[in-house]
Design a protein around this motif. Structure first.
Motif, short mmCIF file in Angstrom:
data_model
loop_
_atom_site.label_atom_id
_atom_site.label_comp_id
_atom_site.label_asym_id
_atom_site.label_seq_id
_atom_site.Cartn_x
_atom_site.Cartn_y
_atom_site.Cartn_z
N THR A 15 0.85 -1.19 0.00
CA THR A 15 0.00 0.00 0.00
C THR A 15 0.88 1.24 0.00
OG1 THR A 15 -0.11 0.27 2.40
CG2 THR A 15 -1.72 -1.22 1.40
N HIS A 16 0.29 2.36 -0.38
CA HIS A 16 0.99 3.62 -0.24
C HIS A 16 -0.02 4.76 -0.17
CE1 HIS A 16 0.25 4.10 -4.58
NE2 HIS A 16 0.44 5.39 -4.37
N CYS A 17 0.42 5.86 0.40
CA CYS A 17 -0.39 7.08 0.46
C CYS A 17 0.59 8.25 0.46
CB CYS A 17 -1.26 7.11 1.70
SG CYS A 17 -2.36 8.54 1.74
N LEU A 18 0.59 9.02 -0.61
CA LEU A 18 1.48 10.16 -0.76
C LEU A 18 0.67 11.44 -0.57
CD1 LEU A 18 4.27 11.29 -1.58
CD2 LEU A 18 3.47 11.21 -3.95
N LEU A 19 1.11 12.27 0.38
CA LEU A 19 0.41 13.53 0.69
C LEU A 19 1.26 14.72 0.28
CD1 LEU A 19 -0.70 12.65 4.34
CD2 LEU A 19 -1.97 12.26 2.22
N VAL A 25 -4.24 14.19 -0.46
CA VAL A 25 -3.75 12.95 -1.03
C VAL A 25 -3.39 13.16 -2.50
CG1 VAL A 25 -4.31 10.56 -1.58
CG2 VAL A 25 -5.12 11.56 0.56
N SER A 27 -1.56 10.58 -4.24
CA SER A 27 -1.64 9.24 -4.80
C SER A 27 -1.85 8.25 -3.66
CB SER A 27 -0.34 8.91 -5.55
OG SER A 27 -0.35 7.59 -6.02
N ALA A 28 -2.70 7.25 -3.90
CA ALA A 28 -2.94 6.24 -2.87
C ALA A 28 -3.36 4.93 -3.53
CB ALA A 28 -4.02 6.71 -1.90
N GLU A 30 -4.86 1.14 -1.95
CA GLU A 30 -5.29 0.35 -0.79
C GLU A 30 -5.03 1.10 0.51
OE1 GLU A 30 -4.86 -3.87 -0.56
OE2 GLU A 30 -4.04 -3.95 -2.58
N GLY A 31 -5.31 2.38 0.51
CA GLY A 31 -5.06 3.22 1.68
C GLY A 31 -5.88 2.87 2.90
N THR A 32 -6.96 2.13 2.73
CA THR A 32 -7.80 1.77 3.88
C THR A 32 -7.43 0.41 4.45
OG1 THR A 32 -9.47 0.80 2.43
CG2 THR A 32 -9.75 3.13 3.03
#
Length: 58
Positions: A15-19, A25, A27-28, A30-32
Protein backbone atom coordinates in the motif's frame (compact mmCIF):
# COMPACT_ATOMS: atom_id res chain seq x y z
CA UNK A 1 14.67 -16.46 20.16
CA UNK A 2 11.02 -15.61 19.48
CA UNK A 3 9.78 -12.05 19.30
CA UNK A 4 6.37 -11.51 20.97
CA UNK A 5 4.49 -10.08 18.00
CA UNK A 6 1.42 -10.98 15.97
CA UNK A 7 1.12 -14.06 13.80
CA UNK A 8 2.37 -14.01 10.22
CA UNK A 9 -0.24 -12.59 7.83
CA UNK A 10 -2.06 -14.95 5.49
CA UNK A 11 -1.30 -12.75 2.46
CA UNK A 12 0.97 -9.90 1.39
CA UNK A 13 -0.17 -6.35 0.64
CA UNK A 14 1.59 -3.33 -0.77
CA UNK A 15 0.00 0.00 0.00
CA UNK A 16 0.99 3.62 -0.24
CA UNK A 17 -0.39 7.08 0.46
CA UNK A 18 1.48 10.16 -0.76
CA UNK A 19 0.41 13.53 0.69
CA UNK A 20 1.35 17.06 -0.27
CA UNK A 21 2.50 19.68 2.26
CA UNK A 22 -1.12 20.60 3.04
CA UNK A 23 -2.14 16.99 3.68
CA UNK A 24 -4.07 16.44 0.44
CA UNK A 25 -3.75 12.95 -1.03
CA UNK A 26 -1.67 13.00 -4.23
CA UNK A 27 -1.64 9.24 -4.80
CA UNK A 28 -2.94 6.24 -2.87
CA UNK A 29 -3.41 2.51 -3.32
CA UNK A 30 -5.29 0.35 -0.79
CA UNK A 31 -5.06 3.22 1.68
CA UNK A 32 -7.80 1.77 3.88
CA UNK A 33 -6.06 -1.62 4.32
CA UNK A 34 -4.89 -1.99 7.95
CA UNK A 35 -1.24 -2.98 8.44
CA UNK A 36 1.12 -3.40 11.38
CA UNK A 37 3.25 -0.42 12.29
CA UNK A 38 6.60 -0.30 10.50
CA UNK A 39 8.49 -0.37 13.81
CA UNK A 40 7.05 -3.84 14.49
CA UNK A 41 8.32 -5.08 11.14
CA UNK A 42 11.76 -3.52 11.74
CA UNK A 43 12.22 -5.75 14.80
CA UNK A 44 11.87 -8.85 12.64
CA UNK A 45 14.25 -7.46 10.01
CA UNK A 46 16.85 -6.65 12.67
CA UNK A 47 16.48 -10.10 14.22
CA UNK A 48 16.89 -11.80 10.83
CA UNK A 49 19.95 -9.66 10.03
CA UNK A 50 21.59 -10.50 13.35
CA UNK A 51 20.93 -14.23 12.80
CA UNK A 52 22.40 -14.00 9.28
CA UNK A 53 25.56 -12.38 10.71
CA UNK A 54 25.91 -15.14 13.29
CA UNK A 55 25.17 -12.96 16.32
CA UNK A 56 24.66 -15.07 19.48
CA UNK A 57 21.09 -15.35 20.79
CA UNK A 58 20.52 -13.94 24.26
Amino acid sequence: MRLPTAARPASEHVTHCLLDAQGAVLSAAEGTHRLYAASTIKLHVLWAALRACGAPAR
